[in-house]
Design a protein around this motif. Structure first.
Motif, PDB file in Angstrom:
ATOM      1  N   LEU A 189     -19.192-106.042 -14.862  1.00 37.16           N
ATOM      2  CA  LEU A 189     -19.375-105.185 -13.742  1.00 37.16           C
ATOM      3  C   LEU A 189     -19.659-103.635 -14.205  1.00 37.16           C
ATOM      4  CD1 LEU A 189     -19.576-104.852 -10.905  1.00 37.16           C
ATOM      5  CD2 LEU A 189     -17.109-104.683 -10.773  1.00 37.16           C
ATOM      6  N   ILE A 212     -22.734-100.885 -13.691  1.00 34.58           N
ATOM      7  CA  ILE A 212     -22.359 -99.637 -13.211  1.00 34.58           C
ATOM      8  C   ILE A 212     -22.986 -98.732 -14.079  1.00 34.58           C
ATOM      9  CG2 ILE A 212     -20.950 -97.909 -12.475  1.00 34.58           C
ATOM     10  CD1 ILE A 212     -19.539-100.385 -10.901  1.00 34.58           C
ATOM     11  N   LEU A 272     -26.667 -98.429 -14.265  1.00 31.43           N
ATOM     12  CA  LEU A 272     -27.336 -97.680 -12.930  1.00 31.43           C
ATOM     13  C   LEU A 272     -26.961 -96.145 -12.855  1.00 31.43           C
ATOM     14  CD1 LEU A 272     -26.164-100.491 -10.374  1.00 31.43           C
ATOM     15  CD2 LEU A 272     -28.306 -99.985 -10.788  1.00 31.43           C
ATOM     16  N   TYR A 325     -28.450 -93.091 -10.652  1.00 29.03           N
ATOM     17  CA  TYR A 325     -27.798 -92.561  -9.428  1.00 29.03           C
ATOM     18  C   TYR A 325     -27.702 -91.109  -9.578  1.00 29.03           C
ATOM     19  CZ  TYR A 325     -24.433 -92.476  -5.717  1.00 29.03           C
ATOM     20  OH  TYR A 325     -24.096 -92.010  -4.496  1.00 29.03           O
ATOM     21  N   ALA A 384     -22.078 -91.433   1.254  1.00 28.26           N
ATOM     22  CA  ALA A 384     -20.883 -91.945   1.577  1.00 28.26           C
ATOM     23  C   ALA A 384     -20.695 -93.375   1.133  1.00 28.26           C
ATOM     24  CB  ALA A 384     -20.816 -91.892   3.315  1.00 28.26           C
ATOM     25  N   GLY A 385     -21.746 -94.136   1.195  1.00 25.83           N
ATOM     26  CA  GLY A 385     -21.798 -95.595   0.975  1.00 25.83           C
ATOM     27  C   GLY A 385     -21.595 -95.761  -0.559  1.00 25.83           C
ATOM     28  N   THR A 386     -22.016 -94.944  -1.539  1.00 25.52           N
ATOM     29  CA  THR A 386     -22.074 -95.529  -2.966  1.00 25.52           C
ATOM     30  C   THR A 386     -21.500 -94.378  -3.877  1.00 25.52           C
ATOM     31  OG1 THR A 386     -24.415 -94.379  -2.853  1.00 25.52           O
ATOM     32  CG2 THR A 386     -24.024 -96.796  -2.734  1.00 25.52           C
ATOM     33  N   GLU A 431     -18.602 -93.178  -4.515  1.00 28.44           N
ATOM     34  CA  GLU A 431     -17.375 -93.440  -5.036  1.00 28.44           C
ATOM     35  C   GLU A 431     -17.587 -94.673  -6.224  1.00 28.44           C
ATOM     36  OE1 GLU A 431     -13.821 -93.863  -2.311  1.00 28.44           O
ATOM     37  OE2 GLU A 431     -13.465 -95.396  -3.498  1.00 28.44           O
ATOM     38  N   SER A 432     -18.221 -95.546  -5.816  1.00 33.95           N
ATOM     39  CA  SER A 432     -18.937 -96.532  -6.970  1.00 33.95           C
ATOM     40  C   SER A 432     -18.927 -96.085  -8.225  1.00 33.95           C
ATOM     41  CB  SER A 432     -19.572 -97.629  -6.343  1.00 33.95           C
ATOM     42  OG  SER A 432     -19.327 -97.900  -5.137  1.00 33.95           O
ATOM     43  N   PHE A 433     -19.625 -94.903  -8.216  1.00 35.55           N
ATOM     44  CA  PHE A 433     -20.107 -94.152  -9.571  1.00 35.55           C
ATOM     45  C   PHE A 433     -19.038 -93.227 -10.122  1.00 35.55           C
ATOM     46  CE2 PHE A 433     -23.911 -95.973  -7.805  1.00 35.55           C
ATOM     47  CZ  PHE A 433     -24.319 -96.764  -8.955  1.00 35.55           C
ATOM     48  N   ASP A 463     -31.035 -99.157   1.131  1.00 33.21           N
ATOM     49  CA  ASP A 463     -30.245 -98.516  -0.274  1.00 33.21           C
ATOM     50  C   ASP A 463     -30.387 -99.424  -1.491  1.00 33.21           C
ATOM     51  OD1 ASP A 463     -29.415 -96.948  -2.050  1.00 33.21           O
ATOM     52  OD2 ASP A 463     -27.586 -96.217  -1.141  1.00 33.21           O
ATOM     53  N   ILE A 485     -29.855 -98.759  -4.267  1.00 29.10           N
ATOM     54  CA  ILE A 485     -28.615 -98.529  -5.248  1.00 29.10           C
ATOM     55  C   ILE A 485     -27.425 -99.468  -4.921  1.00 29.10           C
ATOM     56  CG2 ILE A 485     -26.848 -97.149  -6.252  1.00 29.10           C
ATOM     57  CD1 ILE A 485     -29.241 -96.034  -7.736  1.00 29.10           C
ATOM     58  N   LEU A 504     -25.622-102.557  -6.686  1.00 21.09           N
ATOM     59  CA  LEU A 504     -24.192-102.779  -6.889  1.00 21.09           C
ATOM     60  C   LEU A 504     -23.780-103.917  -6.326  1.00 21.09           C
ATOM     61  CD1 LEU A 504     -22.707 -99.092  -5.722  1.00 21.09           C
ATOM     62  CD2 LEU A 504     -22.502 -99.978  -7.889  1.00 21.09           C
ATOM     63  N   ALA A 535     -24.609-106.606  -8.806  1.00 20.18           N
ATOM     64  CA  ALA A 535     -23.795-106.454 -10.199  1.00 20.18           C
ATOM     65  C   ALA A 535     -22.520-107.138  -9.777  1.00 20.18           C
ATOM     66  CB  ALA A 535     -23.857-105.127 -10.553  1.00 20.18           C
ATOM     67  N   ALA A 548     -21.069-110.816 -11.222  1.00 14.94           N
ATOM     68  CA  ALA A 548     -20.097-110.653 -12.162  1.00 14.94           C
ATOM     69  C   ALA A 548     -19.004-111.540 -11.819  1.00 14.94           C
ATOM     70  CB  ALA A 548     -19.516-109.295 -12.345  1.00 14.94           C
ATOM     71  N   ALA A 573     -21.429 -98.363   6.011  1.00 13.86           N
ATOM     72  CA  ALA A 573     -20.769 -97.240   5.848  1.00 13.86           C
ATOM     73  C   ALA A 573     -19.961 -96.897   7.578  1.00 13.86           C
ATOM     74  CB  ALA A 573     -21.275 -95.989   5.562  1.00 13.86           C
ATOM     75  N   LYS A 611     -18.232 -99.456   3.250  1.00 16.43           N
ATOM     76  CA  LYS A 611     -18.745 -98.854   2.280  1.00 16.43           C
ATOM     77  C   LYS A 611     -17.916 -97.373   1.980  1.00 16.43           C
ATOM     78  CE  LYS A 611     -23.497-100.071   2.168  1.00 16.43           C
ATOM     79  NZ  LYS A 611     -24.834 -99.659   2.410  1.00 16.43           N
ATOM     80  N   PRO A 612     -17.462 -96.709   1.077  1.00 16.86           N
ATOM     81  CA  PRO A 612     -17.764 -97.381  -0.374  1.00 16.86           C
ATOM     82  C   PRO A 612     -16.849 -98.597  -0.441  1.00 16.86           C
ATOM     83  CG  PRO A 612     -16.387 -95.491  -0.500  1.00 16.86           C
ATOM     84  CD  PRO A 612     -16.677 -95.665   0.739  1.00 16.86           C
TER      85      PRO A 612
END
Lengths: 118, 334
Positions: A8, A12, A15, A19, A58-60, A62-64, B26, B28, B32, B35, B39, B102, B123-124
């Motif tokens: 995982l 990330i 990606l 991003y 807002a959706g993504t 934090e994941s990065f 989206d 991305i 995610l 992925a 995993a 979200a 989300k997140p």
């Protein structure tokens, strides 16, 4: 760290450059929307653009690893929901948007700076 | 005793090969999810970026997808509408659809579950959370495959347990009991505590269960659910069959919720529908959130836990629920 977590993290990491480039694009879009509001006054198209960017971040974010940006974007997303050209208050609604744009600029500049100079 | 769910934890759980469809505008977010899911399990994960593309992919596909992860806000068609569309197809009635969004407002959550979503991730998303939802979906799929072969025309007791939380289909606002549990958990996570639950138990169902075929028993449950929903009288109420003759309904808190009045209306509706007098209706109503005395119970939050309390309150068939732990300060008998 187990194998799935490694897998995982690798995904990330793959990606992440994409991003960062998206974040650069988002900061430019926010700047353009803010400029337009300043030039012509509140307009729905620019507000939609801000809402879109905030919602995506807002959706993504934090994941990065950009949890603060994600959390602030979520606040902007909530604040902008239901906000239109008539109800938009420059200070109340757009100040947090400027802050979000600035956060994006700082984050993307930091990413572009070689690690040894940070 | 708690109702048996289709996905009760199983210590010997092993990942299976499943095909999942992720729908999110989206790219991305799609990557995610792919992925993360890739995993965690032996999953083949496909993704599309709109409801229209999803419909096309689903229509084109010869072997049905095993699970869906749907964003809500997408241009050209929302994930909630897409979920309804997916669930309108016979082969996807029991396929888990999990919303990934979200949006954490009550209306979105409620509408998503009413449209047939089994779970909801905001989300997140946390990867551990995603993993647990994928495993839950996998258990549901396994359970559905297991029960799918049972004969509908044989005696109910041979193909379905009386304690089983049977899924009632075809009535708007009626959801799977697993979905009801997840819905209440999501309300808690989103700190939407202003929730009222009404629990019903129909005493005559155990006798009917012994006499009817599985198909007839389901038809009886469907009729009872329809009548109970009418008795509740709130168009936005969600209701689920919890097994053992118990039904749980959820509605946004309303002032003056009167469990006794709902019980009277329910008994009358059941009587008018031809249910014999032996179908006694026991009802309790209570409310989560800010402390308010309504009906039988008095709570201070933890909406998800209220489901167990509601079930226990009618399951034990007593005037006052006895299943509430005496040392639990969050719940007290009013």
């Amino acid at each position: 760290m187990d194998e799935s977590q490694q897998q995982l993290n690798a995904a990330i990491d793959r990606l992440r450059p994409r991003y960062v480039s998206t974040m650069t694009d988002f900061s430019e879009r926010l700047s353009a929307a803010l400029d337009e509001q300043a030039r012509t006054g509140p307009n729905d198209a620019a507000l939609d653009e801000i809402r879109f960017v905030a919602h995506r971040l807002a959706g993504t974010a934090e994941s990065f690893g950009w949890g603060e940006i994600g959390a602030h974007a979520a606040q902007v997303d909530t604040l902008m929901t239901g906000c239109d050209a008539e109800t938009c208050d420059s200070h109340r609604h757009l100040t947090p948007v400027r802050k979000l744009r600035d956060m994006l600029l700082r984050a993307t500049r930091a990413e572009a700076t070689p690690r040894r100079l940070r | 005793m708690q109702p048996r769910n289709r996905y009760d934890s199983d210590s010997d759980w092993q990942p299976a090969s499943l095909t999942m469809l992720v729908v999110d505008d989206d790219e991305i977010a799609c990557e995610l999810l792919k992925a993360g899911l890739g995993a965690f399990g032996n999953y083949k994960v496909e993704s599309v970026n709109s409801a229209a593309e999803a419909m096309e992919a689903i229509t084109r596909r010869t072997r049905p997808y095993d699970c869906f992860f749907l964003d809500i806000e997408m241009p050209g068609g929302s994930g909630i509408e897409l979920c309804s569309w997916i669930k309108s197809h016979e082969q996807y009635r029991e396929t888990p659809a999990i919303m990934v969004t979200a949006r954490s407002e009550r209306a979105f959550i409620r509408d998503a579950f009413a449209a047939g979503a089994i779970d909801y991730i905001t989300k997140p998303f946390d990867m551990a959370e995603l993993r647990s939802r994928a495993q839950m979906a996998e258990r549901l799929i396994a359970a559905t495959r297991e029960t799918g072969s049972a004969s509908a025309n044989g005696p109910a007791r041979q193909s379905v347990g009386f304690d089983e939380a049977i899924v009632i289909e075809g009535i708007p606002g009626v959801i799977d009991y697993v979905a009801m549990k997840n819905y209440l958990k999501q309300l808690s996570r989103s700190r939407l505590f202003s929730t009222a639950l009404v629990a019903f138990r129909l005493d005559g169902l155990n006798h009917a269960y012994g006499r009817l075929s599985a198909r007839e028993f389901r038809a009886l449950l469907t009729l009872a659910t329809r009548k109970l929903k009418q008795a509740i009288g709130h168009p936005d109420a969600l209701i689920a069959y919890a097994g053992e003759g118990c039904f749980i309904a959820e509605l946004e808190s309303v002032t003056g919720l009167d469990g006794a009045d709902i019980a009277r209306k329910a008994s009358l509706a059941l009587w008018n529908a031809g249910f014999p007098g032996s179908f006694d209706c026991t009802t309790t109503a209570f409310q989560g959130g800010t402390p308010q005395r309504i009906g039988v119970l008095f709570s201070h939050g933890a909406v998800d836990r209220s489901l167990d309390v509601a079930f226990a309150s009618v399951h034990h068939h007593v005037d006052r629920p006895r299943a509430i732990p005496a040392n639990d300060s969050r719940w007290s008998i009013a």
